[in-house]
Design an enzyme around this catalytic site. Structure first.
Site, PDB file in Angstrom:
ATOM      1  CG  ASP A 306      46.877  46.025  36.163  1.00  0.00           C
ATOM      2  OD1 ASP A 306      45.942  45.879  35.368  1.00  0.00           O
ATOM      3  OD2 ASP A 306      46.757  46.566  37.289  1.00  0.00           O
ATOM      4  CG  HIS A 309      47.171  54.699  34.527  1.00  0.00           C
ATOM      5  ND1 HIS A 309      46.833  53.633  33.714  1.00  0.00           N
ATOM      6  CD2 HIS A 309      46.265  54.708  35.526  1.00  0.00           C
ATOM      7  CE1 HIS A 309      45.757  53.033  34.214  1.00  0.00           C
ATOM      8  NE2 HIS A 309      45.400  53.667  35.313  1.00  0.00           N
ATOM      9  CD  GLU A 341      44.885  48.327  32.353  1.00  0.00           C
ATOM     10  OE1 GLU A 341      43.654  48.392  32.273  1.00  0.00           O
ATOM     11  OE2 GLU A 341      45.475  47.838  33.343  1.00  0.00           O
ATOM     12  CG  ASP A 367      41.734  55.780  23.424  1.00  0.00           C
ATOM     13  OD1 ASP A 367      41.391  55.639  24.609  1.00  0.00           O
ATOM     14  OD2 ASP A 367      42.497  56.685  23.042  1.00  0.00           O
ATOM     15  CG  HIS A 369      36.849  47.803  24.428  1.00  0.00           C
ATOM     16  ND1 HIS A 369      36.228  48.553  25.410  1.00  0.00           N
ATOM     17  CD2 HIS A 369      36.174  46.634  24.361  1.00  0.00           C
ATOM     18  CE1 HIS A 369      35.228  47.854  25.923  1.00  0.00           C
ATOM     19  NE2 HIS A 369      35.182  46.688  25.311  1.00  0.00           N
ATOM     20  N   GLY A 440      34.131  41.793  32.960  1.00  0.00           N
ATOM     21  CA  GLY A 440      33.993  41.602  34.401  1.00  0.00           C
ATOM     22  C   GLY A 440      33.631  42.852  35.168  1.00  0.00           C
ATOM     23  CG  ASN A 441      35.888  46.183  35.686  1.00  0.00           C
ATOM     24  OD1 ASN A 441      35.941  45.534  36.731  1.00  0.00           O
ATOM     25  ND2 ASN A 441      36.948  46.740  35.131  1.00  0.00           N
TER      26      ASN A 441
END
Length: 647
Positions: A306, A309, A341, A367, A369, A440-441
């Site tokens: 997850d 970065h 991710e 990108d 998506h 969900g966001n």
């Protein structure tokens, strides 16, 4: 892990340490030891056993280990026995060999004669995060005969949340539905994080105890049973793991291991996990051991890491490199798939050597998506703003080169984002129209089935499943379900209030939630009904005509993928090109072609606009799919055609 074989003199030294470590430490504290003594202690630990995070079975009992560099004292609280003082070394390791402990023993640690905490490396918490840990022998879960896995090109990933996928909300509930997924054509399921979190329900990204599978879903043996059942159906099982932060509640690391975090680096969750220097080496070891446990002991076929970065590391050898290299070295011959991710779009982490991944197999294609979502819905707020200027070009570039942003200025951060990625094969990116984050966001957790027409939904499904990148579906997407997937957690008190208000504040700049009355519609993340509303309705999936129709579509598309697209991926693509159709950069269509080494050409033509477009030249060969039956040669709105031919 047992200590290495010792020479006789060293063996007698170890015997003294193991028999009565506290008496030995008092008689001969570390500063007065000779160089050989210090070295042996460093390698073996005070109790004469190899230092490892967690509780491990050894010949004489259980070796308990805790790295607590900022604690003044640590005691082992073995349930049913008096407290036992643990002896520490100069690196902050505390260790104790208990001859009375065994598999099933419950225990905790007491820090500085005050704070009682679970083992941060606990392998199971039967009564939730704040209760005693249980000694588990995860090595006993290993398979005598390993499941061989499947080639990466075969992967069709189905992301699911264990607690909401079934009515039971357990590993057994997932196991019961595996035949449904197999019959669809799914070849891999990806579990959202199952590491233990406080409370009854959570997405899993607020993990506190990374080694402990959440007891709400079942015991470790139940998880292992799920993996074996999936493997019996030739379905791979991936796991989403979170190494970039720890959850806010019942996370005690700051109380006794401040060095677990690095104040030089900050993230959206606070100080970054420490991956640098001597202390960072112990943290890296902890995280790598966690990855190996899931892969080696439980038998997971891959891991999704997850938000990497947010793993801040200025070391000469970046943690992500060490993590991948160690996994591949420790599990030779295994088909282990490693996924990222990574908002930074770091193509070098996806490089191939002789056709095989050097580090990671693939990265989630956000990108793709984001550009597709703008084209399907017309939404331009939030992070979609960075794709609203030319969504067709962003989509087409993602299809042909993996990333849309390869070093260009990213509008949301006003700084360059990404690395050149055109050299990567299509299977280095995972494409999806929906996932847990993108649903969900949203304030109300709506799926695409609530946002776009059935025609557009079918077009998106065909594009995701018939392009040569690795496809992923989110649970229920195969049936076009309309049940939301909301953000939920089981916080109480101030944490619940902060989460509730923070959630509503986050959406205050969106037009749909611009007033307090509008924001009041956002479900309370900590309300039980929010969790319950996110559960899939299997009665509807099994019996509704609309669900049956879309499941048939999904099955048909995945059969085409298996028969026609996967063989092309295994051949290897050598080039890709794109052309935009129409005059409007914000709408219109795309004509994308990929060519294999043997000269096979896969072509996808799609119209995302509101007006028909002239049909471009199609490659001579087979029509694999046509979304909208058309008597004329025009490309109608919502249409998609997939051709397979040769030069």
């Amino acid at each position: 892990m047992h200590a290495r074989q010792l020479f006789p003199a060293q063996a007698s030294f170890q015997a003294i340490v193991t028999t009565d470590p506290s008496r030995f430490a008092e008689a001969c504290p570390t500063p007065c030891m000779g160089a050989k003594g210090k070295d042996l202690i460093q390698r073996l630990g005070i109790a004469g056993q190899a230092r490892r995070h967690g509780a491990y079975i050894v010949d004489q009992g259980i070796s308990f280990n805790l790295w607590a560099p900022t604690a003044r004292s640590v005691e082992l609280l073995e349930v049913g026995r008096p407290p036992q003082r643990m002896v520490g070394d100069d690196d902050g390791w505390y260790q104790l060999l208990s001859p009375t402990a065994h598999v099933g023993t419950r225990y905790q640690f007491r820090i500085d004669q005050d704070l009682i905490v679970p083992d941060p490396a606990s392998f199971f918490q039967p009564d939730d995060v704040g209760a005693p840990s249980e000694v588990i022998d995860t090595s006993g879960l290993r398979d005598a005969t390993l499941y061989p896995g499947r080639p990466w090109a075969d992967a069709v990933i189905y992301e699911l949340h264990v607690g909401t996928f079934s009515e039971e909300g357990t590993y057994a509930g997932v196991e019961k539905r595996l035949p449904h997924l197999r019959d669809l054509g799914i070849t891999a399921i990806e579990l959202m994080p199952i590491n233990d979190v406080p409370g009854r329900h959570n997405w899993g990204y607020d993990g506190v105890l990374l080694n402990a599978p959440n007891a709400r879903y079942g015991r470790p043996q139940d998880l292992k049973r799920l993996l074996r059942a999936a493997h019996d159906l030739d379905i791979m099982v991936y796991l989403d793991v979170v190494y970039n932060h720890f959850g806010p509640q019942l996370n005690y690391l700051h109380s006794y291991a401040e060095n677990f975090f690095n104040k030089r680096h900050s993230t959206g969750w606070g100080p970054a996990v420490n991956l640098e220097g001597r202390d960072g080496a112990f943290v890296r070891e902890f995280l790598i051991e966690n990855a190996l446990m899931w892969l080696r002991d439980y038998g997971f076929d891959g891991l999704r890491f997850d938000a990497v970065h947010a793993l801040k590391d200025d070391s000469e050898r970046h943690f992500l490199v060490e993590l991948a290299e160690t996994i591949r070295h420790e599990l030779p011959g295994r088909r282990v798939h490693l996924m990222l991710e990574n908002e930074a779009n770091q193509a070098h982490l996806l490089d191939r050597v002789d056709g095989a991944p050097r580090y990671y197999d693939a990265q989630w294609g956000d990108d793709f998506h984001n550009a597709l979502h703008v084209l399907l819905t017309g939404e331009e707020e939030g992070y979609y703003r960075a794709f609203a200027d030319k969504p067709l070009e962003h989509l087409a570039r993602s299809l042909t080169e993996g990333f849309a942003y390869q070093g260009e200025i990213f509008a949301l951060h006003n700084e360059p984002r990404g690395e050149p990625s055109a050299h990567l094969p299509p299977d280095a990116t995972i494409f999806f129209a929906q996932n847990h984050d993108q649903i969900g966001n949203r304030g109300l957790g709506e799926r695409l089935s609530k946002l776009v027409s059935p025609e557009k939904l079918c077009q998106a499904m065909a594009l995701v499943l018939l392009n040569p990148h690795i496809p992923m579906l989110f649970m229920g997407e195969e049936a076009a379900v309309e049940t939301p997937f909301l953000f939920f957690a089981d916080w109480t008190g101030q944490a619940a209030e902060l989460t509730r208000e923070g959630r509503r504040k986050e959406f205050s700049h969106f037009k749909a939630f611009s007033t307090p009355e509008m924001r009041a519609r956002i479900p309370d993340p900590c309300d039980e009904t929010t969790f319950q509303a996110s559960k899939l309705d299997w009665n509807s999936i099994d019996h509704s005509p609309g669900s049956a129709k879309f499941r048939t579509l999904t099955t048909q598309l995945l059969k085409i993928r298996h028969d026609k697209i996967v063989p092309l991926i295994k051949q290897g693509f050598v080039s890709a090109r794109r052309e935009l159709l129409g005059q409007d950069s914000g709408s219109g269509g795309v004509d994308v072609r990929w060519q294999t080494e043997r000269g096979d050409i896969l072509q996808i033509v799609a119209n995302f606009g509101d007006h028909q477009l002239p049909m471009p030249d199609l490659v001579a060969g087979d029509c694999l799919w046509r979304g909208v039956p058309a008597e004329s040669g025009a490309l109608l709105p919502g249409d998609i055609t997939v051709q397979l031919g040769q030069l």
